[in-house]
Design an enzyme around this catalytic site. Structure first.
Site, PDB file in Angstrom:
ATOM      1  N   GLY A  53      -7.529   1.728 -19.281  1.00 20.79           N
ATOM      2  CA  GLY A  53      -7.487   1.798 -17.831  1.00 20.79           C
ATOM      3  C   GLY A  53      -6.849   0.639 -17.110  1.00 20.79           C
ATOM      4  N   TRP A  55      -3.671  -0.127 -16.566  1.00 21.85           N
ATOM      5  CA  TRP A  55      -2.586   0.266 -15.663  1.00 21.85           C
ATOM      6  C   TRP A  55      -3.136   1.044 -14.476  1.00 21.85           C
ATOM      7  CZ3 TRP A  55       2.986   1.451 -17.620  1.00 21.85           C
ATOM      8  CH2 TRP A  55       3.473   0.335 -18.304  1.00 21.85           C
ATOM      9  N   ASP A  85      -6.009  11.067 -20.068  1.00 21.07           N
ATOM     10  CA  ASP A  85      -6.156  10.603 -21.441  1.00 21.07           C
ATOM     11  C   ASP A  85      -7.013  11.603 -22.208  1.00 21.07           C
ATOM     12  OD1 ASP A  85      -5.632   7.548 -22.721  1.00 21.07           O
ATOM     13  OD2 ASP A  85      -6.981   8.835 -23.853  1.00 21.07           O
ATOM     14  N   ASP A 101      -4.821  16.872 -22.504  1.00 15.80           N
ATOM     15  CA  ASP A 101      -3.701  16.764 -23.425  1.00 15.80           C
ATOM     16  C   ASP A 101      -2.400  16.805 -22.626  1.00 15.80           C
ATOM     17  OD1 ASP A 101      -1.676  17.279 -25.294  1.00 15.80           O
ATOM     18  OD2 ASP A 101      -2.939  18.598 -26.517  1.00 15.80           O
ATOM     19  N   ASP A 126       1.752   3.874 -20.699  1.00 14.03           N
ATOM     20  CA  ASP A 126       1.710   2.716 -21.601  1.00 14.03           C
ATOM     21  C   ASP A 126       1.189   3.113 -22.980  1.00 14.03           C
ATOM     22  OD1 ASP A 126       2.002  -0.004 -22.292  1.00 14.03           O
ATOM     23  OD2 ASP A 126      -0.109  -0.415 -21.844  1.00 14.03           O
ATOM     24  N   LYS A 166       6.550   3.136 -22.176  1.00 14.56           N
ATOM     25  CA  LYS A 166       6.769   2.217 -23.304  1.00 14.56           C
ATOM     26  C   LYS A 166       7.752   2.844 -24.288  1.00 14.56           C
ATOM     27  CE  LYS A 166       3.420  -0.229 -24.856  1.00 14.56           C
ATOM     28  NZ  LYS A 166       2.127  -0.650 -25.463  1.00 14.56           N
TER      29      LYS A 166
END
Length: 250
Positions: A53, A55, A85, A101, A126, A166
């Protein structure tokens, strides 16, 4: 033990503790915002693979903090933040959590519902796999995770919006850039100061979402998927990728 000791010597680890961030990775998003002004004119933001959490914390403090000061963007719309998530995480002020998902269209639909039918201004991700040390495998799984994040982003991001994710820099990174450039007029790779020099991670900042004319988002197949090396196809890797992606804080 080795990693724990290393973290405790790290300035960003200590700063995260002092400033109340859930992970040192918060500084990566803060530094990317400083470089690219990510939060300007953003009222609706999505954090994919959000756990633990940090970000989402940055989004909450920055966007809601601006709102509390009366500095509203985009005509004064209410700030809304959605964190997605597979695993649950501790609540955050002003952040709506979806335990879902990112490869399912139902997750994209739920995000839009929370935004009352409006698309997001910003999507960030991320997420990363647990690094195996086998660089080709790590790069492949991270590339597939990035494509999954891009896929759901095409369902929820407004034209002109921004996507940040990322990426692991490797032999196939040029292919990933070319795929992203199909959907964004500007794609820039950046490595924030808080990203360890020893890490192969970097971040792609994709600005001005402008999908090809006639493009229709579709969750049924991996977006623009290609074969990376000689590894198994996406369907066999998807579950592992999503399990490993969550809660990255390196």
């Amino acid at each position: 033990m080795g990693r724990s000791s290393k973290d405790k010597r790290d300035i960003y680890y200590r700063l995260a503790k002092e400033e109340g961030w859930r992970a040192r990775s918060a500084f990566k998003l803060l530094q990317l915002d400083h470089e690219f002004n990510l939060f300007s004119d953003v009222n609706r933001a999505v954090d994919l693979c959000a756990a633990p959490g940090s970000w989402s914390q940055v989004l909450s403090r920055k966007l809601r903090g601006r709102e509390e000061k009366g500095e509203k963007a985009n005509g004064g719309e209410e700030v809304k933040i959605v964190a997605v998530d597979l695993q649950a995480m501790a609540p955050l002020p002003g952040v709506t959590q979806i335990q879902g998902d990112i490869t399912k269209v139902s997750t994209a639909q739920e995000i839009i519902r929370h935004f009352e039918g409006q698309p997001a201004d910003l999507v960030v991700c991320d997420g990363a796999p647990d690094v195996t040390g086998l660089h080709d495998v790590d790069e492949y799984i991270q590339a597939q995770l990035l494509l999954a994040a891009l896929n759901i982003t095409t369902h929820v991001l407004k034209p002109g919006g921004t996507f940040v994710a990322k990426i692991f820099r490797g032999k196939d990174v040029t292919l990933l850039y070319s795929q992203l450039k199909i959907f964004f007029s500007s794609v820039t790779c950046s490595k924030p100061r808080s990203s360890r020099n020893s890490s192969i991670e970097a971040f792609v900042v994709c600005e001005n979402y402008s999908p090809p004319e006639g493009y229709v988002p579709n969750m049924s197949n991996p977006l623009l998927d290609h074969s990376y090396g000689n590894y198994k196809e996406w369907e066999e890797w998807k579950c592992l990728t999503l399990v490993w992606c969550c809660g990255a804080s390196a």
